[in-house]
Design a protein around this motif. Structure first.
Motif, mmCIF file in Angstrom:
data_model
loop_
_atom_site.group_PDB
_atom_site.id
_atom_site.type_symbol
_atom_site.label_atom_id
_atom_site.label_comp_id
_atom_site.label_asym_id
_atom_site.label_seq_id
_atom_site.Cartn_x
_atom_site.Cartn_y
_atom_site.Cartn_z
ATOM 1 N N PRO A 48 7.142 16.347 1.126
ATOM 2 C CA PRO A 48 7.073 15.486 -0.055
ATOM 3 C C PRO A 48 5.715 14.788 -0.175
ATOM 4 N N THR A 49 5.302 14.535 -1.393
ATOM 5 C CA THR A 49 4.020 13.885 -1.678
ATOM 6 C C THR A 49 4.245 12.706 -2.612
ATOM 7 N N VAL A 50 3.575 11.598 -2.334
ATOM 8 C CA VAL A 50 3.588 10.428 -3.217
ATOM 9 C C VAL A 50 2.195 10.290 -3.810
ATOM 10 N N ILE A 51 2.127 10.242 -5.135
ATOM 11 C CA ILE A 51 0.861 10.047 -5.841
ATOM 12 C C ILE A 51 0.896 8.652 -6.453
ATOM 13 N N HIS A 52 -0.042 7.824 -6.071
ATOM 14 C CA HIS A 52 -0.112 6.458 -6.602
ATOM 15 C C HIS A 52 -1.180 6.403 -7.680
ATOM 16 N N LEU A 53 -0.779 6.055 -8.881
ATOM 17 C CA LEU A 53 -1.737 5.858 -9.964
ATOM 18 C C LEU A 53 -2.290 4.452 -9.847
ATOM 19 N N ARG A 54 -3.585 4.330 -9.840
ATOM 20 C CA ARG A 54 -4.215 3.010 -9.736
ATOM 21 C C ARG A 54 -4.117 2.284 -11.081
ATOM 22 N N GLU A 55 -3.912 0.996 -11.004
ATOM 23 C CA GLU A 55 -3.799 0.199 -12.223
ATOM 24 C C GLU A 55 -5.077 0.205 -13.045
ATOM 25 N N SER A 56 -6.201 0.524 -12.414
ATOM 26 C CA SER A 56 -7.468 0.570 -13.128
ATOM 27 C C SER A 56 -7.668 1.895 -13.872
ATOM 28 N N ALA A 57 -6.755 2.819 -13.730
ATOM 29 C CA ALA A 57 -6.888 4.126 -14.376
ATOM 30 C C ALA A 57 -6.897 3.952 -15.898
ATOM 31 N N GLU A 58 -8.026 4.308 -16.520
ATOM 32 C CA GLU A 58 -8.174 4.109 -17.957
ATOM 33 C C GLU A 58 -7.173 4.904 -18.775
ATOM 34 N N PHE A 59 -6.761 6.079 -18.279
ATOM 35 C CA PHE A 59 -5.849 6.901 -19.063
ATOM 36 C C PHE A 59 -4.433 6.310 -19.133
ATOM 37 N N LEU A 60 -4.163 5.240 -18.369
ATOM 38 C CA LEU A 60 -2.868 4.554 -18.452
ATOM 39 C C LEU A 60 -2.828 3.540 -19.584
ATOM 40 N N ALA A 61 -3.985 3.176 -20.088
ATOM 41 C CA ALA A 61 -4.049 2.121 -21.118
ATOM 42 C C ALA A 61 -3.471 2.589 -22.444
ATOM 43 N N ASP A 84 0.872 -1.172 0.000
ATOM 44 C CA ASP A 84 0.000 0.000 0.000
ATOM 45 C C ASP A 84 0.913 1.227 0.000
ATOM 46 N N PHE A 85 1.093 1.845 -1.181
ATOM 47 C CA PHE A 85 2.028 2.959 -1.305
ATOM 48 C C PHE A 85 1.601 4.166 -0.473
ATOM 49 N N GLY A 86 0.302 4.373 -0.320
ATOM 50 C CA GLY A 86 -0.180 5.470 0.515
ATOM 51 C C GLY A 86 0.215 5.274 1.966
ATOM 52 N N ALA A 87 0.053 4.057 2.460
ATOM 53 C CA ALA A 87 0.427 3.758 3.844
ATOM 54 C C ALA A 87 1.935 3.900 4.037
ATOM 55 N N LEU A 88 2.713 3.462 3.062
ATOM 56 C CA LEU A 88 4.164 3.613 3.151
ATOM 57 C C LEU A 88 4.568 5.083 3.179
ATOM 58 N N ALA A 89 3.958 5.878 2.316
ATOM 59 C CA ALA A 89 4.273 7.309 2.267
ATOM 60 C C ALA A 89 3.941 7.978 3.599
ATOM 61 N N LYS A 90 2.774 7.655 4.139
ATOM 62 C CA LYS A 90 2.384 8.237 5.431
ATOM 63 C C LYS A 90 3.335 7.799 6.536
ATOM 64 N N ALA A 91 3.745 6.534 6.518
ATOM 65 C CA ALA A 91 4.679 6.036 7.526
ATOM 66 C C ALA A 91 6.019 6.754 7.454
ATOM 67 N N CYS A 92 6.366 7.248 6.272
ATOM 68 C CA CYS A 92 7.619 7.988 6.091
ATOM 69 C C CYS A 92 7.439 9.486 6.324
ATOM 70 N N GLY A 93 6.254 9.909 6.736
ATOM 71 C CA GLY A 93 6.011 11.314 7.015
ATOM 72 C C GLY A 93 5.673 12.141 5.794
ATOM 73 N N CYS A 94 5.212 11.499 4.737
ATOM 74 C CA CYS A 94 4.897 12.199 3.487
ATOM 75 C C CYS A 94 3.388 12.333 3.301
ATOM 76 N N TYR A 95 3.016 13.260 2.462
ATOM 77 C CA TYR A 95 1.630 13.371 2.020
ATOM 78 C C TYR A 95 1.401 12.321 0.949
ATOM 79 N N THR A 96 0.132 12.005 0.712
ATOM 80 C CA THR A 96 -0.177 10.985 -0.282
ATOM 81 C C THR A 96 -1.475 11.314 -1.010
ATOM 82 N N ALA A 97 -1.578 10.816 -2.222
ATOM 83 C CA ALA A 97 -2.793 10.967 -3.027
ATOM 84 C C ALA A 97 -2.905 9.742 -3.921
ATOM 85 N N VAL A 98 -4.124 9.447 -4.335
ATOM 86 C CA VAL A 98 -4.390 8.350 -5.262
ATOM 87 C C VAL A 98 -5.095 8.939 -6.466
#
Length: 127
Positions: free
Chosen positions: A114-127, A80-94
């Motif tokens: 610092p902020t970590v943005i996780h792109l979901r694999e279901s994101a259609e614009f990645l296809a 869970d990249f969001g949980a990892l980012a938060k554990a490291c003291g960073c902001y997060t977004a999906v």
């Protein structure tokens, strides 16, 4: 991530965004902890890291496939990249849509850390 941090130190006034695959991100994950705990010249110093879902160490995986080598040890189950980012003291977004991505990047450049943005694999614009 290390190259982006070095670039930011060299030119602190220029915004920095890192785009990295999930495997590559995990190679340098400890940099998040360091970023969130280090004093930098100004809060606007921090940038954003965008994590792309690939579920593999893609460079190694493709090299193995080209040589007909079984892809052992290169396919991964992502944390869970969001949980990892938060554990490291960073902001997060999906982000699941490019409009969400645009808003997340804008917010990340305004953040005081610092902020970590996780792109979901279901994101259609990645296809």
């Amino acid at each position: 991530m290390p190259a982006a941090i070095g670039g930011k130190i060299a030119a602190a006034e220029i915004p920095v965004a890192v785009s990295v695959g999930d495997g590559g991100f995990q190679f340098t994950l400890e940099e998040l902890e360091r970023l969130s705990k280090t004093s930098f010249p100004s809060p606007s110093f921090f940038g954003t890291t965008i994590v792309w879902p690939r579920f593999a160490y893609s460079l190694e995986q493709h090299g193995m496939m080209e040589r007909n080598i079984p892809t052992i040890g290169v396919n991964q189950r992502n944390p869970d990249f969001g949980a990892l980012a938060k554990a490291c003291g960073c902001y997060t977004a999906v982000s699941e849509h490019y409009i969400e991505l645009e808003a997340a990047v804008t917010n990340a450049f305004r953040a005081d850390g610092p902020t970590v943005i996780h792109l979901r694999e279901s994101a259609e614009f990645l296809a």
